[in-house]
Design a protein around this motif. Structure first.
Motif, PDB file in Angstrom:
ATOM      1  N   MET A   1      -8.320 -16.028 -13.079  1.00 58.20           N
ATOM      2  CA  MET A   1      -7.668 -14.763 -13.386  1.00 58.20           C
ATOM      3  C   MET A   1      -6.567 -14.516 -12.356  1.00 58.20           C
ATOM      4  O   MET A   1      -6.759 -14.709 -11.172  1.00 58.20           O
ATOM      5  N   THR A   2      -5.440 -14.054 -12.837  1.00 56.01           N
ATOM      6  CA  THR A   2      -4.331 -13.766 -11.930  1.00 56.01           C
ATOM      7  C   THR A   2      -4.517 -12.406 -11.271  1.00 56.01           C
ATOM      8  O   THR A   2      -5.239 -11.548 -11.766  1.00 56.01           O
ATOM      9  N   MET A   3      -3.850 -12.234 -10.156  1.00 59.43           N
ATOM     10  CA  MET A   3      -3.894 -10.962  -9.440  1.00 59.43           C
ATOM     11  C   MET A   3      -3.127  -9.916 -10.247  1.00 59.43           C
ATOM     12  O   MET A   3      -1.992 -10.161 -10.661  1.00 59.43           O
ATOM     13  N   PRO A   4      -3.713  -8.741 -10.471  1.00 60.81           N
ATOM     14  CA  PRO A   4      -2.986  -7.698 -11.200  1.00 60.81           C
ATOM     15  C   PRO A   4      -1.695  -7.314 -10.480  1.00 60.81           C
ATOM     16  O   PRO A   4      -1.653  -7.224  -9.251  1.00 60.81           O
ATOM     17  N   GLN A   5      -0.657  -7.075 -11.250  1.00 62.33           N
ATOM     18  CA  GLN A   5       0.644  -6.727 -10.684  1.00 62.33           C
ATOM     19  C   GLN A   5       0.579  -5.458  -9.837  1.00 62.33           C
ATOM     20  O   GLN A   5       1.306  -5.327  -8.866  1.00 62.33           O
ATOM     21  N   THR A   6      -0.319  -4.537 -10.199  1.00 66.27           N
ATOM     22  CA  THR A   6      -0.427  -3.291  -9.432  1.00 66.27           C
ATOM     23  C   THR A   6      -0.812  -3.556  -7.983  1.00 66.27           C
ATOM     24  O   THR A   6      -0.443  -2.806  -7.097  1.00 66.27           O
ATOM     25  N   TYR A   7      -1.522  -4.653  -7.729  1.00 69.96           N
ATOM     26  CA  TYR A   7      -1.870  -5.017  -6.354  1.00 69.96           C
ATOM     27  C   TYR A   7      -0.826  -5.950  -5.750  1.00 69.96           C
ATOM     28  O   TYR A   7      -0.495  -5.833  -4.576  1.00 69.96           O
ATOM     29  N   PHE A   8      -0.319  -6.855  -6.554  1.00 69.89           N
ATOM     30  CA  PHE A   8       0.649  -7.824  -6.073  1.00 69.89           C
ATOM     31  C   PHE A   8       1.919  -7.134  -5.565  1.00 69.89           C
ATOM     32  O   PHE A   8       2.478  -7.519  -4.553  1.00 69.89           O
ATOM     33  N   HIS A   9       2.356  -6.110  -6.265  1.00 72.38           N
ATOM     34  CA  HIS A   9       3.584  -5.402  -5.916  1.00 72.38           C
ATOM     35  C   HIS A   9       3.320  -4.041  -5.268  1.00 72.38           C
ATOM     36  O   HIS A   9       4.221  -3.204  -5.176  1.00 72.38           O
ATOM     37  N   ALA A  10       2.101  -3.808  -4.819  1.00 69.09           N
ATOM     38  CA  ALA A  10       1.710  -2.486  -4.331  1.00 69.09           C
ATOM     39  C   ALA A  10       2.637  -1.965  -3.235  1.00 69.09           C
ATOM     40  O   ALA A  10       3.069  -0.810  -3.273  1.00 69.09           O
ATOM     41  N   SER A  11       2.953  -2.790  -2.276  1.00 71.81           N
ATOM     42  CA  SER A  11       3.780  -2.349  -1.156  1.00 71.81           C
ATOM     43  C   SER A  11       5.201  -2.033  -1.600  1.00 71.81           C
ATOM     44  O   SER A  11       5.765  -0.995  -1.228  1.00 71.81           O
ATOM     45  N   LEU A  12       5.774  -2.888  -2.421  1.00 73.16           N
ATOM     46  CA  LEU A  12       7.135  -2.647  -2.916  1.00 73.16           C
ATOM     47  C   LEU A  12       7.186  -1.399  -3.780  1.00 73.16           C
ATOM     48  O   LEU A  12       8.105  -0.580  -3.649  1.00 73.16           O
ATOM     49  N   ASP A  13       6.206  -1.262  -4.671  1.00 74.63           N
ATOM     50  CA  ASP A  13       6.159  -0.083  -5.539  1.00 74.63           C
ATOM     51  C   ASP A  13       6.015   1.191  -4.719  1.00 74.63           C
ATOM     52  O   ASP A  13       6.674   2.194  -4.989  1.00 74.63           O
ATOM     53  N   PHE A  14       5.141   1.154  -3.701  1.00 71.83           N
ATOM     54  CA  PHE A  14       4.941   2.354  -2.893  1.00 71.83           C
ATOM     55  C   PHE A  14       6.188   2.684  -2.071  1.00 71.83           C
ATOM     56  O   PHE A  14       6.542   3.857  -1.940  1.00 71.83           O
ATOM     57  N   ASP A  15       6.849   1.677  -1.527  1.00 75.94           N
ATOM     58  CA  ASP A  15       8.085   1.921  -0.774  1.00 75.94           C
ATOM     59  C   ASP A  15       9.114   2.653  -1.634  1.00 75.94           C
ATOM     60  O   ASP A  15       9.757   3.609  -1.174  1.00 75.94           O
ATOM     61  N   ALA A  16       9.266   2.212  -2.886  1.00 78.42           N
ATOM     62  CA  ALA A  16      10.212   2.862  -3.794  1.00 78.42           C
ATOM     63  C   ALA A  16       9.756   4.280  -4.124  1.00 78.42           C
ATOM     64  O   ALA A  16      10.567   5.218  -4.149  1.00 78.42           O
ATOM     65  N   PHE A  17       8.462   4.445  -4.342  1.00 75.70           N
ATOM     66  CA  PHE A  17       7.920   5.758  -4.671  1.00 75.70           C
ATOM     67  C   PHE A  17       8.090   6.741  -3.516  1.00 75.70           C
ATOM     68  O   PHE A  17       8.549   7.867  -3.703  1.00 75.70           O
ATOM     69  N   ILE A  18       7.740   6.330  -2.307  1.00 72.86           N
ATOM     70  CA  ILE A  18       7.818   7.246  -1.171  1.00 72.86           C
ATOM     71  C   ILE A  18       9.284   7.597  -0.857  1.00 72.86           C
ATOM     72  O   ILE A  18       9.588   8.722  -0.446  1.00 72.86           O
ATOM     73  N   ALA A  19      10.204   6.664  -1.092  1.00 72.35           N
ATOM     74  CA  ALA A  19      11.635   6.963  -0.930  1.00 72.35           C
ATOM     75  C   ALA A  19      12.065   7.995  -1.967  1.00 72.35           C
ATOM     76  O   ALA A  19      12.859   8.900  -1.657  1.00 72.35           O
ATOM     77  N   ASP A  20      11.538   7.894  -3.173  1.00 70.85           N
ATOM     78  CA  ASP A  20      11.846   8.868  -4.219  1.00 70.85           C
ATOM     79  C   ASP A  20      11.289  10.243  -3.845  1.00 70.85           C
ATOM     80  O   ASP A  20      11.963  11.264  -4.003  1.00 70.85           O
ATOM     81  N   VAL A  21      10.058  10.284  -3.327  1.00 79.40           N
ATOM     82  CA  VAL A  21       9.478  11.553  -2.862  1.00 79.40           C
ATOM     83  C   VAL A  21      10.360  12.148  -1.764  1.00 79.40           C
ATOM     84  O   VAL A  21      10.696  13.336  -1.797  1.00 79.40           O
TER      85      VAL A  21
END
Length: 141
Positions: A1-21
């Protein structure tokens, strides 16, 4: 089973989200945005049952979910109902008061940023539709 994208990209996604906040709240730093996000999430959580909190956490991206459950002490007691918006804003602004620069628009700002992030809006709205109206209203933009 592959790693879910939500975990694989977690840091990048959060960086974009916190910059948006940060930008949406018109704050100066990621640290200020983090404390605002944390206050908005924890204030919301404080008015949910354990079951509701877990359902809500399930639709959040990985890092945001971790912040939502951080320092949580679930209880079988019924939480206080959601107060009026002005009281909720004061609750948000009282979380870690010395580190909190949340604007009066913090709840709406974070709600907007969350809906623009990697959250599945249909799933978020589906979960919120099962909550009291005041809980769903918390995340309206």
């Amino acid at each position: 089973m592959t790693m879910p994208q939500t975990y694989f990209h977690a840091s990048l996604d959060f960086d974009a989200f916190i910059a948006d906040v940060r930008d949406t709240c018109m704050l100066q730093t990621h640290h200020q945005a983090y404390h605002t996000l944390r206050a908005v999430l924890h204030t919301f959580r404080d008015h949910l049952t354990t079951e509701q909190a877990l359902a809500f956490a399930g639709v959040l991206p990985a890092v945001t979910r971790a912040i939502f459950v951080e320092d949580w002490q679930p209880s079988d007691l019924m939480p206080d109902p959601f107060p009026d918006r002005a009281t909720l804003i004061r609750e948000v602004q009282s979380v870690r008061r010395d580190h909190n620069l949340a604007p009066d628009s913090a709840i709406e700002n974070v709600a907007s940023a969350l809906r623009r992030s990697s959250v599945d809006e249909r799933e978020l709205d589906r979960i919120l539709a099962t909550f009291p109206d005041a809980a769903a209203a918390y995340w309206k933009t």
